[in-house]
Design an enzyme around this catalytic site. Structure first.
Site, PDB file in Angstrom:
ATOM      1  N   CYS A   2      -5.999   3.157   3.222  1.00  0.00           N
ATOM      2  CA  CYS A   2      -4.735   3.271   2.501  1.00  0.00           C
ATOM      3  C   CYS A   2      -4.272   4.707   2.672  1.00  0.00           C
ATOM      4  CB  CYS A   2      -4.916   2.929   1.023  1.00  0.00           C
ATOM      5  SG  CYS A   2      -3.415   3.210   0.045  1.00  0.00           S
ATOM      6  N   GLU A 105       1.200  -0.237   5.559  1.00  0.00           N
ATOM      7  CA  GLU A 105       0.190  -0.342   6.604  1.00  0.00           C
ATOM      8  C   GLU A 105       0.903  -0.693   7.900  1.00  0.00           C
ATOM      9  OE1 GLU A 105      -2.568   0.914   7.866  1.00  0.00           O
ATOM     10  OE2 GLU A 105      -3.363   0.493   5.860  1.00  0.00           O
TER      11      GLU A 105
END
Length: 239
Positions: A2, A105
């Site tokens: 992340c 992402e």
């Protein structure tokens, strides 16, 4: 991993959602492209109440020789967080919540060479809390540096098509347990570090500009298909 996320809500919403005493506010503005190395809002419990403050994203262990290690420790893997020296003690004593309403992402395109940035949110677009750890490092000149890391886990069904990791999103009923300084049951803590249910999340494409940390406006979270559709409608209307 992340490595980017969003927290676009107001300070009032943030304080209300996490039951924070308004006597301890911080300056907060909507943020559309939060990146490692930046100061991020985080929530801890002082034994009596929740408090909010800013932590630098990239954990520097208390025993580190210099702060450069922080850039390599923006995430901690749930599978090994109880074993790694940098995370073992924070897991026992220094847990925090990192509030967000989405994260980014990058998904490989069909050509296998380029990637499409995706924003992932809850289906109801609600705010959520990522499981975090923090530590306080003292510089050679005595300055205190408070830092944090976001715990990641294996991907759920939605994320598996995008990336092989995802941040741990805690269930609301687990948030107070995670923050409880008296909670030392490692097995119970680790049991919370599971992939969030895929059916309660959604992912959508956003513009490539989100890859530049200097871009931090509403355009970062705009759904790419919507933007393209709006452009076509404008062309059709002769604008």
């Amino acid at each position: 991993m992340c490595g980017r996320y969003t927290i676009t809500i107001s300070l009032e919403e943030l304080l209300l959602r996490f039951h924070i005493d308004p006597a301890f506010p911080l300056y907060h503005r909507p943020r559309y492209n939060v990146a490692p190395g930046q100061l991020v809002p985080a929530i801890v419990n002082d034994g009596e109440r929740n408090r909010i403050g800013e932590l630098k994203w990239g954990l520097i262990p208390q025993w580190a020789k210099d702060e450069s290690i922080g850039s390599k420790m923006i995430n901690a893997r749930a599978e090994t967080v109880a074993e790694k020296p940098a995370y073992r003690i924070p897991l026992e004593r220094k847990r925090c919540l990192v509030p967000a309403d989405g994260f980014y992402e990058w998904k490989k395109k069909d050509d296998g060479k380029t990637k499409q940035p995706m924003r992932i949110t809850l289906r109801n677009e609600a705010m959520f809390a990522m499981a975090g750890l923090y530590d306080i490092w003292t510089t050679p000149d005595g300055r205190k540096v408070s830092t944090c890391t976001v715990i990641t886990t294996a991907p759920n069904r939605l994320m598996a098509d995008i990336h092989d990791r995802m941040p741990v999103i805690l269930r609301p009923e687990h948030e107070s347990v995670w923050l409880d300084r008296g909670m030392r049951d490692t097995s119970r803590l680790l049991d919370m570090l599971k992939p969030y249910p895929a059916e309660e999340m959604r992912a959508y494409p956003v513009a490539a500009g989100v890859g530049n940390v200097s871009n931090d406006g509403p355009e970062c979270i705009r759904e790419l298909d919507d933007a393209a559709g709006a452009a076509k409608r404008r062309e059709g209307a002769g604008e």
